[in-house]
Design an enzyme around this catalytic site. Sequence first.
Site, PDB file in Angstrom:
ATOM      1  N   CYS A  64      48.958  19.128  94.259  1.00 59.40           N
ATOM      2  CA  CYS A  64      48.908  20.332  93.433  1.00 59.40           C
ATOM      3  C   CYS A  64      47.579  20.373  92.685  1.00 59.40           C
ATOM      4  CB  CYS A  64      50.072  20.317  92.451  1.00 59.40           C
ATOM      5  SG  CYS A  64      50.019  21.598  91.173  1.00 59.40           S
ATOM      6  N   HIS A 187      57.643  23.254  93.646  1.00 63.42           N
ATOM      7  CA  HIS A 187      56.842  22.516  92.666  1.00 63.42           C
ATOM      8  C   HIS A 187      56.014  23.483  91.814  1.00 63.42           C
ATOM      9  CE1 HIS A 187      54.149  19.217  91.234  1.00 63.42           C
ATOM     10  NE2 HIS A 187      53.276  20.225  91.187  1.00 63.42           N
ATOM     11  N   GLU A 188      55.308  24.403  92.464  1.00 63.20           N
ATOM     12  CA  GLU A 188      54.458  25.335  91.711  1.00 63.20           C
ATOM     13  C   GLU A 188      55.281  26.212  90.778  1.00 63.20           C
ATOM     14  OE1 GLU A 188      51.308  24.938  91.617  1.00 63.20           O
ATOM     15  OE2 GLU A 188      51.375  23.449  93.225  1.00 63.20           O
ATOM     16  N   HIS A 191      55.766  24.771  87.418  1.00 61.70           N
ATOM     17  CA  HIS A 191      54.690  25.096  86.475  1.00 61.70           C
ATOM     18  C   HIS A 191      54.838  26.517  85.947  1.00 61.70           C
ATOM     19  CE1 HIS A 191      52.655  21.393  87.276  1.00 61.70           C
ATOM     20  NE2 HIS A 191      52.311  21.698  88.509  1.00 61.70           N
ATOM     21  N   HIS A 197      53.411  18.004  85.104  1.00 64.68           N
ATOM     22  CA  HIS A 197      53.566  16.971  86.122  1.00 64.68           C
ATOM     23  C   HIS A 197      54.317  15.760  85.577  1.00 64.68           C
ATOM     24  CE1 HIS A 197      50.045  18.479  88.805  1.00 64.68           C
ATOM     25  NE2 HIS A 197      51.211  18.980  89.173  1.00 64.68           N
TER      26      HIS A 197
END
Length: 496
Positions: A64, A187-188, A191, A197
């Site tokens: 990432c 995962h993104e 955020h 993280h």
Amino acid sequence: MTMTVAQVVGAYLQKYGYLDRNAGDIRSNENVTSALESLQRFANIAVTGEVNSETLALVNTPRCGVADFLPFSTTSNGWQKRHLKYRIDSYTQDLSEAQIGQTISDALWVWAEVSSLTFERVGRTEDADLKILFGSRDHGDNIDFDGSGGVLAHAFLPRRGDAHFDDDENWTVFSNFGINLFIVAAHEFGHSLGLFHSDNRNVLMYPFYNGYDPNFELGTDDIAGIRNLYGGRTAESTIPPRPATREPARPATRPPRPATRPPRPATRPPRPSTRPSRQTSPPTTTQPETRPPTTTRAETRPLTMTRAETRPPPTTTILPGCPDQFDAVFSTATQAMYGFRCEHVYELNTNPGTPRRIRDIFPLLPNNIDAALPIGSRIYFIKFEFQSPLTRFWRELESSPGVCNVDAAMATNDGYYYFFKGNQVYKYRGITLNTVSTISEMFPSFSEDLQSDISALNVLSVQGQPSSTGFVFKNDKSYIIDANTHEILIEKAILF
């Protein structure tokens, strides 16, 4: 121009937050060693402080693009609403639009299943909280992608929340070949929803790509983090239906993808005319509200404060129980000084006795900030919550799991960070603990009154570097000190 191994590793350490972008850090072996130790400890590999084969392999691992080491942007407010809208602004030719739409829906669902969040897809002409696009190299946000491998994607924290995917990657679904879109997107979106993280390689928010897992489940850290921001799904609420997970068939007219991906031309060819036209350019805004910390431009930008077009009226209403002391104090490059207290901020140079709401002057900041720290040309705000990297990087600060209750923090020109807790001081270089001592031992010139429970510290900055003038705050008093000798020069009362 070919970069040396040292240059590649140095650039990596800077890009992902382990090393200050100040060029002086690269020339300091001590700083680089500390930064390497921080990276190795975070990635759970052998901590040597040296560039060995294991570290080089890590540096070359797809990952990432959001920085790992965010010790001073340590909290996210999350979104103020629980129903978020998203739209897909552009696609990749690697997959059909149906496959991409289904995969994005799947990736958002894993967060909705364990929290109070719900998501709704809207059309490209409608307003959306999360805007998703595929782009190559310079894709319009001043944070260029780097071609195949390296950075796979990056996302913006609330309240922008956009997620961008590198179209130079070979995106796949339900496969270990190429880069699995579902894993990266989930995962993104972490955020986009406000998570940072994790150093736990067994959870989704670990920054390094681990490949496709057909039995994927969120880790306990992931679930605890999202529930810390949005709460869990209550017994009365309905779990949103799980999207269909069957991979849609490719259109019959779409040729199969070759086993080896041909090089992408310098100028991307137009999409076939048989496909419907769609927006392929990213949003035109070049100064985003929230910029992920992967761009070199962001590091040199001066602190900017977002204010409403009409200045909000001052308020003198302080919540009951708010103590008569500042939570944090910082000053700008123009020497304007701000003091934070509960949900209010004071302009100490111009109007010290009249507070304003934090959200009116700094709309992206939370209330009850623990500390503020100027590093270079930026001001970083610290708030210790579950999804704070501070509890992972600086574990010695914990008084109990996930609880740090730090009183104040300070950075010095020699690259050290000081954290004050009660009558103790924790001195770090990077994330390596250097010394734990009492305030009286480390700062013997402090008066007896300042040898415990300091509420805030602020060292004035000149051209991005700490100056020789500092301020210490405790209860309703402030002390001007010599930042080099720590000798108290002036004591005065604060008007609340």
